[in-house]
Scaffold this motif. Structure first.
Motif, PDB file in Angstrom:
ATOM      1  N   GLY A  78     -33.725 -83.543  22.210  1.00  0.00           N
ATOM      2  CA  GLY A  78     -33.010 -83.040  23.382  1.00  0.00           C
ATOM      3  C   GLY A  78     -32.401 -84.146  24.221  1.00  0.00           C
ATOM      4  N   VAL A  79     -33.122 -85.239  24.436  1.00  0.00           N
ATOM      5  CA  VAL A  79     -32.568 -86.320  25.258  1.00  0.00           C
ATOM      6  C   VAL A  79     -31.439 -87.036  24.517  1.00  0.00           C
ATOM      7  CG1 VAL A  79     -34.114 -88.252  24.662  1.00  0.00           C
ATOM      8  CG2 VAL A  79     -33.216 -88.069  26.956  1.00  0.00           C
ATOM      9  N   LEU A  80     -31.570 -87.209  23.207  1.00  0.00           N
ATOM     10  CA  LEU A  80     -30.499 -87.852  22.442  1.00  0.00           C
ATOM     11  C   LEU A  80     -29.234 -86.995  22.417  1.00  0.00           C
ATOM     12  CD1 LEU A  80     -32.526 -89.334  19.454  1.00  0.00           C
ATOM     13  CD2 LEU A  80     -31.569 -90.553  21.415  1.00  0.00           C
ATOM     14  N   VAL A  81     -29.418 -85.707  22.235  1.00  0.00           N
ATOM     15  CA  VAL A  81     -28.264 -84.797  22.204  1.00  0.00           C
ATOM     16  C   VAL A  81     -27.642 -84.691  23.596  1.00  0.00           C
ATOM     17  CG1 VAL A  81     -27.633 -82.386  21.850  1.00  0.00           C
ATOM     18  CG2 VAL A  81     -29.049 -83.546  20.192  1.00  0.00           C
ATOM     19  N   SER A  82     -28.482 -84.682  24.636  1.00  0.00           N
ATOM     20  CA  SER A  82     -27.956 -84.624  26.004  1.00  0.00           C
ATOM     21  C   SER A  82     -27.092 -85.844  26.297  1.00  0.00           C
ATOM     22  CB  SER A  82     -29.100 -84.562  27.009  1.00  0.00           C
ATOM     23  OG  SER A  82     -29.841 -83.395  26.856  1.00  0.00           O
ATOM     24  N   LEU A  83     -27.548 -87.003  25.878  1.00  0.00           N
ATOM     25  CA  LEU A  83     -26.750 -88.212  26.082  1.00  0.00           C
ATOM     26  C   LEU A  83     -25.490 -88.191  25.230  1.00  0.00           C
ATOM     27  CD1 LEU A  83     -29.594 -90.852  26.285  1.00  0.00           C
ATOM     28  CD2 LEU A  83     -28.184 -89.993  28.163  1.00  0.00           C
ATOM     29  N   GLY A  84     -25.549 -87.558  24.082  1.00  0.00           N
ATOM     30  CA  GLY A  84     -24.374 -87.446  23.220  1.00  0.00           C
ATOM     31  C   GLY A  84     -23.299 -86.548  23.791  1.00  0.00           C
ATOM     32  N   THR A  85     -23.669 -85.601  24.628  1.00  0.00           N
ATOM     33  CA  THR A  85     -22.663 -84.711  25.213  1.00  0.00           C
ATOM     34  C   THR A  85     -21.755 -85.444  26.185  1.00  0.00           C
ATOM     35  OG1 THR A  85     -24.128 -83.999  27.003  1.00  0.00           O
ATOM     36  CG2 THR A  85     -24.103 -82.657  24.993  1.00  0.00           C
ATOM     37  N   TRP A  86     -22.158 -86.611  26.617  1.00  0.00           N
ATOM     38  CA  TRP A  86     -21.312 -87.379  27.522  1.00  0.00           C
ATOM     39  C   TRP A  86     -19.980 -87.714  26.856  1.00  0.00           C
ATOM     40  CZ3 TRP A  86     -20.286 -92.933  27.881  1.00  0.00           C
ATOM     41  CH2 TRP A  86     -19.641 -93.274  29.066  1.00  0.00           C
ATOM     42  N   MET A  87     -20.025 -87.985  25.556  1.00  0.00           N
ATOM     43  CA  MET A  87     -18.799 -88.338  24.841  1.00  0.00           C
ATOM     44  C   MET A  87     -18.078 -87.115  24.271  1.00  0.00           C
ATOM     45  SD  MET A  87     -19.813 -91.795  22.840  1.00  0.00           S
ATOM     46  CE  MET A  87     -21.086 -91.006  21.883  1.00  0.00           C
ATOM     47  N   THR A  88     -18.782 -86.067  23.983  1.00  0.00           N
ATOM     48  CA  THR A  88     -18.171 -84.960  23.249  1.00  0.00           C
ATOM     49  C   THR A  88     -17.794 -83.768  24.113  1.00  0.00           C
ATOM     50  OG1 THR A  88     -20.311 -83.977  22.746  1.00  0.00           O
ATOM     51  CG2 THR A  88     -19.437 -85.556  21.166  1.00  0.00           C
ATOM     52  N   SER A  89     -18.362 -83.621  25.296  1.00  0.00           N
ATOM     53  CA  SER A  89     -18.197 -82.361  26.027  1.00  0.00           C
ATOM     54  C   SER A  89     -17.958 -82.590  27.513  1.00  0.00           C
ATOM     55  CB  SER A  89     -19.445 -81.494  25.871  1.00  0.00           C
ATOM     56  OG  SER A  89     -19.765 -81.327  24.528  1.00  0.00           O
ATOM     57  N   ASN A  90     -16.741 -82.970  27.882  1.00  0.00           N
ATOM     58  CA  ASN A  90     -16.367 -83.088  29.298  1.00  0.00           C
ATOM     59  C   ASN A  90     -17.356 -83.917  30.109  1.00  0.00           C
ATOM     60  OD1 ASN A  90     -14.129 -81.509  28.925  1.00  0.00           O
ATOM     61  ND2 ASN A  90     -15.184 -79.625  29.453  1.00  0.00           N
ATOM     62  N   LEU A  91     -17.647 -85.101  29.639  1.00  0.00           N
ATOM     63  CA  LEU A  91     -18.595 -85.992  30.319  1.00  0.00           C
ATOM     64  C   LEU A  91     -19.942 -85.315  30.533  1.00  0.00           C
ATOM     65  CD1 LEU A  91     -16.257 -87.644  32.968  1.00  0.00           C
ATOM     66  CD2 LEU A  91     -17.072 -88.636  30.843  1.00  0.00           C
TER      67      LEU A  91
END
Length: 148
Positions: free
Chosen positions: A84-97
Motif C-alpha cells: 500500500g505505501v509503495l503503490v501510494s507513492l507511485g500514484t504521485w507520478m501516475t495519477s494527478n500528483l
C-alpha cells in the motif's frame, strides 16, 4: 418497537474493529478511492496527466484493494501495508500528483498505521480510568510497617 437487536450492533462493531487495524485500512481505502475520483476530474482541474492508460487506474485500485484486505484479513497486514505505501507513492507520478496529494497522504498514513498495529497489545486505559485508579490509591490507608 423493541430495541433489543440494535443494542448489540454497536458493541459487536467495536469488538470487530478492535481486532484489526481499522483506521489504517480505512484511510488506505479512502486514499485509493480519492485518487480514482481525481482521475475523472475535468481538464481544467487536472495538474498532471501522468502516464495514461492502465497504470493511472491500476495503482489506485490496488490501494483500495489493499485497504479492504487489511480490514478483512488483518493477519497479512504487514504485506498489504508495504504494498500500500509503495503503490501510494507511485500514484504521485501516475495519477494527478497522487490525487492532488490528498490521496497520497491518506494512503501513506493508512499504510503506516496498519504496519504499526499490534494485535496482542493490551487495550489502552482511558484518562478517566487512570484518574479513578489514582484517587483510589490515594484513599487507601498506608500499609503497616513490618518489623524484622
Amino acid at each position: 418497537m423493541p430495541s433489543g437487536p440494535r443494542e448489540g450492533v454497536r458493541p459487536a462493531f467495536r469488538q470487530w474493529r478492535a481486532g484489526r487495524p481499522f483506521w489504517g485500512g480505512l484511510l488506505l481505502a479512502l486514499g485509493g478511492a480519492e485518487v480514482l475520483l481525481t482521475l475523472k476530474a475535468s481538464l481544467d482541474v487536472i495538474l498532471h496527466v501522468g502516464m495514461q492508460g492502465l497504470a493511472g487506474y491500476l495503482l489506485p485500485v490496488v490501494m483500495l484493494l489493499c485497504g479492504v484486505l487489511i480490514l478483512f484479513n488483518p493477519t497479512q497486514r504487514l504485506f498489504y501495508s508495504v504494498i500500500g505505501v509503495l503503490v501510494s507513492l507511485g500514484t504521485w507520478m501516475t495519477s494527478n500528483l497522487g490525487g492532488f496529494f490528498i490521496g497520497l497522504l491518506l494512503g501513506v498514513t493508512g499504510s503506516c498505521l496498519a504496519f504499526g498495529w499490534l494485535p496482542d497489545q493490551e487495550p489502552r486505559v482511558g484518562r478517566r480510568q487512570r484518574q479513578k485508579q489514582g484517587r483510589a490509591a490515594k484513599t487507601l490507608p498506608p500499609a503497616p510497617a513490618r518489623q524484622s
